[in-house]
Design a protein around this motif. Sequence first.
Motif, short mmCIF file in Angstrom:
data_model
loop_
_atom_site.label_atom_id
_atom_site.label_comp_id
_atom_site.label_asym_id
_atom_site.label_seq_id
_atom_site.Cartn_x
_atom_site.Cartn_y
_atom_site.Cartn_z
N ASP A 250 0.81 -1.22 0.00
CA ASP A 250 0.00 0.00 0.00
C ASP A 250 0.84 1.27 0.00
O ASP A 250 0.36 2.33 -0.39
N LEU A 251 2.09 1.16 0.47
CA LEU A 251 2.94 2.34 0.55
C LEU A 251 4.40 1.91 0.53
O LEU A 251 4.77 0.91 1.14
N VAL A 252 5.22 2.68 -0.19
CA VAL A 252 6.66 2.46 -0.21
C VAL A 252 7.34 3.74 0.24
O VAL A 252 7.06 4.82 -0.28
N LEU A 253 8.22 3.61 1.24
CA LEU A 253 9.04 4.73 1.70
C LEU A 253 10.45 4.52 1.16
O LEU A 253 11.10 3.52 1.48
N LEU A 254 10.91 5.46 0.34
CA LEU A 254 12.19 5.31 -0.35
C LEU A 254 13.24 6.23 0.24
O LEU A 254 12.98 7.39 0.52
N GLY A 255 14.45 5.68 0.40
CA GLY A 255 15.54 6.41 1.04
C GLY A 255 16.52 7.04 0.07
O GLY A 255 17.74 6.96 0.30
N ASN A 256 16.02 7.66 -0.99
CA ASN A 256 16.91 8.41 -1.88
C ASN A 256 17.60 9.50 -1.08
O ASN A 256 16.95 10.27 -0.38
N GLY A 257 18.94 9.60 -1.22
CA GLY A 257 19.68 10.58 -0.45
C GLY A 257 19.84 11.93 -1.12
O GLY A 257 20.23 12.90 -0.49
N GLY A 258 19.57 11.99 -2.43
CA GLY A 258 19.70 13.24 -3.17
C GLY A 258 20.95 13.33 -4.01
O GLY A 258 21.09 14.23 -4.83
N ASP A 259 21.90 12.38 -3.85
CA ASP A 259 23.08 12.32 -4.69
C ASP A 259 22.72 11.53 -5.94
O ASP A 259 22.40 10.34 -5.87
N ASN A 260 22.79 12.18 -7.10
CA ASN A 260 22.29 11.57 -8.33
C ASN A 260 22.95 10.22 -8.63
O ASN A 260 22.27 9.26 -9.00
N ALA A 261 24.27 10.15 -8.44
CA ALA A 261 24.98 8.90 -8.75
C ALA A 261 24.64 7.80 -7.75
O ALA A 261 24.42 6.64 -8.13
N PRO A 310 -1.99 13.31 3.83
CA PRO A 310 -3.22 14.08 3.61
C PRO A 310 -4.01 13.57 2.40
O PRO A 310 -3.45 13.36 1.33
N GLY A 311 -5.29 13.35 2.61
CA GLY A 311 -6.16 12.91 1.53
C GLY A 311 -6.07 11.44 1.18
O GLY A 311 -6.65 10.97 0.21
N ALA A 312 -5.32 10.66 1.98
CA ALA A 312 -5.12 9.23 1.70
C ALA A 312 -5.64 8.39 2.85
O ALA A 312 -5.67 8.83 4.00
N CYS A 313 -6.04 7.18 2.52
CA CYS A 313 -6.47 6.22 3.54
C CYS A 313 -5.22 5.60 4.18
O CYS A 313 -4.17 5.49 3.56
N ALA A 314 -5.35 5.21 5.42
CA ALA A 314 -4.23 4.58 6.11
C ALA A 314 -3.89 3.25 5.44
O ALA A 314 -4.78 2.41 5.24
N PRO A 315 -2.63 3.03 5.07
CA PRO A 315 -2.25 1.77 4.43
C PRO A 315 -2.21 0.62 5.44
O PRO A 315 -2.17 0.84 6.64
N LYS A 316 -2.22 -0.60 4.91
CA LYS A 316 -2.09 -1.78 5.76
C LYS A 316 -0.69 -2.37 5.69
O LYS A 316 -0.27 -3.06 6.61
N THR A 317 0.01 -2.13 4.59
CA THR A 317 1.38 -2.63 4.44
C THR A 317 2.28 -1.47 4.00
O THR A 317 1.92 -0.67 3.14
N CYS A 318 3.45 -1.39 4.60
CA CYS A 318 4.41 -0.32 4.28
C CYS A 318 5.78 -0.95 4.10
O CYS A 318 6.28 -1.65 4.99
N LEU A 319 6.39 -0.69 2.97
CA LEU A 319 7.72 -1.22 2.67
C LEU A 319 8.72 -0.07 2.66
O LEU A 319 8.51 0.95 1.99
N ILE A 320 9.80 -0.23 3.42
CA ILE A 320 10.87 0.77 3.48
C ILE A 320 12.08 0.23 2.71
O ILE A 320 12.55 -0.88 2.97
N ILE A 321 12.56 1.01 1.74
CA ILE A 321 13.77 0.64 1.00
C ILE A 321 14.75 1.79 1.15
O ILE A 321 14.49 2.90 0.67
N ASN A 322 15.87 1.53 1.78
CA ASN A 322 16.83 2.59 2.08
C ASN A 322 18.19 2.27 1.46
O ASN A 322 18.54 1.10 1.27
N GLN A 323 18.92 3.32 1.12
CA GLN A 323 20.31 3.15 0.71
C GLN A 323 21.16 4.22 1.37
O GLN A 323 20.72 5.35 1.57
N TYR A 324 22.38 3.85 1.74
CA TYR A 324 23.33 4.80 2.31
C TYR A 324 24.61 4.76 1.50
O TYR A 324 25.31 3.75 1.49
N ARG A 325 24.86 5.82 0.76
CA ARG A 325 26.05 5.99 -0.06
C ARG A 325 26.26 4.87 -1.07
O ARG A 325 27.40 4.50 -1.40
N ASP A 326 25.16 4.29 -1.54
CA ASP A 326 25.22 3.23 -2.55
C ASP A 326 26.02 2.02 -2.07
O ASP A 326 26.53 1.24 -2.87
N VAL A 327 26.12 1.87 -0.75
CA VAL A 327 26.85 0.73 -0.17
C VAL A 327 25.91 -0.11 0.68
O VAL A 327 25.85 -1.34 0.53
#
Length: 337
Positions: A250-261, A310-327
């Motif tokens: 229902d929801l994905v939280l992505l850990g893009n750091g802002g460094d394009n590479a 805002p304006g969304a229903c509460a999800p039932k499943t949430c997936l977090i995908i994170n990266q730190y310095r591409d390592v």
Amino acid sequence: MPAYVNSIHCISPYQAAGATHAGAFIAPDPVYTEVLSPSELRRTPRLVKMGLYAAARCLADAGLDSVDAIVVGSGLGSFDGFEKFENALLEQAEETLAPTSFIQSLDNAVAGQLALKLECYGYNMTYTHRGFSFETALLDGLLLLAETDGPTNVLVGGLDETTPTYAQLLQRGGHLKSPAEAGRVELSHSPGVQPGEGATFLVLSSVRQPSTLAAVRAVRTVFSPRTALEVEHALTALLHEQHLAPGDLDLVLLGNGGDNAQDQKLRTVEASLPGIPREYFKNYCGEYHTAAAFAVWLGVQRLSSSGAAPGACAPKTCLIINQYRDVNYSIILLTRD
């Protein structure tokens, strides 16, 4: 075996609006006098104060006076405390030097202080695994709860801070984004990140209670993948183990750091999950070693009706995908029940 989040508290720079932010993300300090005495405030470094406050509020929300085990993750420990110790070392020519600043700056200072304050003489561990620090602490907590006759309640935390000196070091290393290029991480096409900080603690339990906020279903880490396909395989394996398909999320939280590479692989993984609502949580907290702890807090908020976007229903499943310095890549699955 899932573990249940019975309470969670976070000190962070979070702003619900997610407006464009230039420079480092600095968390506002809470009223520390609620949990610390004046003498403790004077001698305690800021990161330790943040950790003690977040843990105390977390335990109060769970209705607990103590826990069976304490597990903490921190990539840097108290950078400010160690900086003060080194400055005193230079100024006093290594003579008549009080060791308090050094002791308080150690990575395990938060877990040790918590054990003393809570009189918790059970399992106590601190992990300093860079971008995996919080994820390792969370995995350890899950393993503890899965043990036969193991603990019932485990306090798990992740915390790091950003200081002016640390920001300068990032700038020297070419890791700091200039204010002119600051903006939303998913739209970034420039190098560098905006550093952040935060302290998050949660009470994990093997027993579901009426006050349970969410469940941690699975955690998976991938170290230094050569291609995005390795991360996608880890994601597919995790979902298969949980009898889920990408369409069930229902929801994905992505850990893009802002460094394009550094974000390239994560963008490829994101493209393999089309049509799923998503948020980029480092727009709220900045980049730091244990930002995944903030993501867990945000995920728990989104899983509750009061914390849904805002304006969304509460999800039932949430997936977090994170990266730190591409390592360091990590995947955490949360569900409402």
